[in-house]
Design a protein around this motif. Sequence first.
Motif, PDB file in Angstrom:
ATOM      1  N   TRP A 670      59.138  44.329  52.553  1.00 16.13           N
ATOM      2  CA  TRP A 670      58.314  45.273  53.299  1.00 16.13           C
ATOM      3  C   TRP A 670      58.717  46.719  53.075  1.00 16.13           C
ATOM      4  O   TRP A 670      57.856  47.591  52.924  1.00 16.13           O
ATOM      5  N   LEU A 674      56.277  49.629  51.523  1.00 17.54           N
ATOM      6  CA  LEU A 674      55.917  50.883  52.179  1.00 17.54           C
ATOM      7  C   LEU A 674      56.300  52.088  51.319  1.00 17.54           C
ATOM      8  O   LEU A 674      55.580  53.098  51.280  1.00 17.54           O
ATOM      9  N   ALA A 696      48.809  48.139  56.708  1.00 19.01           N
ATOM     10  CA  ALA A 696      48.416  47.646  58.037  1.00 19.01           C
ATOM     11  C   ALA A 696      49.030  46.281  58.313  1.00 19.01           C
ATOM     12  O   ALA A 696      49.449  45.981  59.442  1.00 19.01           O
ATOM     13  N   LEU A 699      52.638  46.753  59.347  1.00 19.44           N
ATOM     14  CA  LEU A 699      52.691  47.211  60.736  1.00 19.44           C
ATOM     15  C   LEU A 699      52.446  46.045  61.686  1.00 19.44           C
ATOM     16  O   LEU A 699      53.108  45.910  62.727  1.00 19.44           O
ATOM     17  N   ARG A 702      55.401  43.701  61.897  1.00 15.24           N
ATOM     18  CA  ARG A 702      56.539  44.293  62.608  1.00 15.24           C
ATOM     19  C   ARG A 702      56.229  44.577  64.081  1.00 15.24           C
ATOM     20  O   ARG A 702      57.040  45.158  64.795  1.00 15.24           O
ATOM     21  N   ASP A 704      54.083  46.673  65.249  1.00 11.71           N
ATOM     22  CA  ASP A 704      53.843  48.093  65.501  1.00 11.71           C
ATOM     23  C   ASP A 704      52.486  48.264  66.181  1.00 11.71           C
ATOM     24  O   ASP A 704      51.467  47.758  65.688  1.00 11.71           O
ATOM     25  N   ALA A 707      49.155  49.102  64.272  1.00  8.27           N
ATOM     26  CA  ALA A 707      48.480  48.158  63.379  1.00  8.27           C
ATOM     27  C   ALA A 707      46.998  48.025  63.710  1.00  8.27           C
ATOM     28  O   ALA A 707      46.140  48.021  62.814  1.00  8.27           O
TER      29      ALA A 707
END
Length: 804
Positions: A670, A674, A696, A699, A702, A704, A707
């Motif tokens: 990941w 990124l 996305a 995210l 994780r 986030d 997302a």
Amino acid sequence: MSRRGTHRLVGRAAELARLSALLDGAGRGEPALVLVGGDAGVGKTRILEEFATVARARGATVLVGGCVEVGDYGLPYVALIEALRAVEQLPGGDQLLRAAAASRPALGRLVPHLVDEQPAVPLAAPGDADETERLAQVQLFDAVLGLLVALGEQKTTGPVALILEDLHWADRSTRDLVAFLGRALRSGRVLLVASYRSDDLHRRHPLRPLLTELARRPDVERLDVRPFGLAESGELISALSGRRVDPATVQRVWERSEGNPFFTEEIVASGGCIDDPGGPLPTTLADVLLARVEQLSDESQQALRVASVAGRRVHHRLLAAALGSDPVDVESLLREPVQRQLLVTDGDTYAFRHALLQEAVYGDLLPGERVRTHATFARLLAEDDAGPGEPRLGRAAELAHHMLASHDLPQALKALVQAAGEAEKVAAPAEALRHIDQALAILDRVPEVGADRWALLLRAAAAAAASGDPMRAISLAREATQLPGIEALRCAEAHERLAHLMLEGDQCGPESMASARRAVELAPVEPPTRVRAKAIAVLARVLANTRDDDECEQMCTLGEEVAAAAGAADVAADLIATRAVLASRRGMHQDVEQHAAAVAAAEAAGGVEVRLRAIRNYGWALYDVNDIPKAIATYDEGIALAQRSGLLLSSYGTELLGQLVSVLVLAGQWDEALARASIVRGSDISATTWVDASVASVLLRRGDPAAAAALQALRIRGMDDTYVGAELRAWSAVLAAEQGDTERARQELADALRQSSRWHWQGDLLLVHRVGAEIEADIAVRAASAEDRAAAAVNARGHAASAA
């Protein structure tokens, strides 16, 4: 920016402070783009002159260029070329540019006098004009970006400030360059400042879409220059007149000028308002400007009128020739306008102090006077093809402008075709299209010239495709197929181009199929030609898109034979790549080997476009068979090729990056995904949607909260039905499941399966099945947990009832 006023700068401390702060940020490696807007005459140039002085004093490298009104000549990259000349004036600047052009050959298009030859990586094969023009412009933009970053990295200087004035007059290619830099300038010590007239931006002005696009970016600043208030106007009037002016006069001038500094300067310079405070003031700006001109001698007024026909700037020798005077005599004629700050000199040229002045003088000419003076300039430019004191670039466009304005259509047609060729050489397809459009418009009125409409239409189609107007390109190619009386081979080529453009423009349907078939029918079998090989290759790709695999296979076989006989190695490589796609779709085990063969064939042929296509397909085939390390290595190879070719931010480069990021995400890498995604994220290039979808997904994995917004943004952009649709729907299904919406999650998965089947990519099918299994397992776990909680609640209620 050689139009500095004679007075000190009044006001504008806040604007200068903001520009200086952004320059400081650029010095720390935080690049920025600033859009300086305001009405004509409000003082944008004066602020930028002062900022340039401050920046140079602080060690920055300042490059300045101004756009020329497109309505005059349609010259591509005028502002950029002027800025590059500023690089040459730096200590060691010409050597620096030579070195930059050696490592970035596309720069040689703009500074041909600094390169011995024009080395370039072959982009596409001869005859593939639309691909060549499109990729050449991306190469040029990438080279400009690289040059700016390299200039900023010099340890002996500060950051780079590139100032482009009068963006409202910018040609399409310059606007595209600014948009590119606004998206791609993510690192480096560079500050880009662009000014424009806000009062010129009518509803359909071509700069409006660019400003709207850039305004959405968080790293783009808008600096609006406002008119002066009463106190600032009073300070300016006192500075101009050299003494304190009574408040009543200041009030009258401020009200009449509406706080516009240039208007204020001209009112004061026109005389009367200071010495005769009660006297009348001019009613319009044109009256003010022409009143200033009328203070000159008759001879100087005539010189100014002739100069206005040349445009904002004119070379000394050219103006002397137009006036029919000795260059020494012209100096005496122009001394008075220079002393009165109507004209300014810059080396061997004269420029009107402000564009509004040139517009007013030109607008005051009588129609016949305009035509005759344009004819004079046209004759002089035609006689001196190199142009007195001017570079060759843009001479044909200027000549065409004067020929059209003087109604000399035969010579205008010839100049327009030549101007289109010049624009193509500097990778300015939008300007090439503009010139060819003008040529086509007058073609029937000058049959004696004998221009080739078929050739012009296909050139225009290539330019339209390269400048991002696929529908116009298709329309022009379609018109070429419908011309009466053209020979079979030419008609075949027009149909092949139409089918190819429709294929590239996602318009693969009955018309593209019909045109592809018609091209194959019309192209003579003997002798084998490149046109026939390309027609067969395009038909094969159309058939592949419409899932007619058996006929596609036949066309691949036939096309390879014709390509080999015609010596079209790149077309043969393209056919091998299409055959490999068929193998992947059929699930054949040897498809990886076929993709590898396509890469090898493309490399041997030498064209970058077909190599990038083959590498992209090969990487995805490796991913399909779960050879993740080799897939990543293959993508890296393609990305390195794109970078060497200056095409990293082309659709080919971003597709490779997008697929690499997607594979890295699925491989669990990941952070690396990124890092790679940051190269192109936020760009408006459509291929970066793949990158955004993969980001996305990271995210989402994780946890986030961003997302959901990232996925929604992709859906708003209409990406559900594109090549990333299956992946987008799969991650949307994950989000729905996490939100407890089981029904929506399953519906998204079903849609994802349909999308992956439509695009025939095994990698997407694997992804959807994997995500679906994870979601169903999670739903089962949640259901089990819900049952346990329900049973526990029933038991608790039972215990409570017993206790009662």
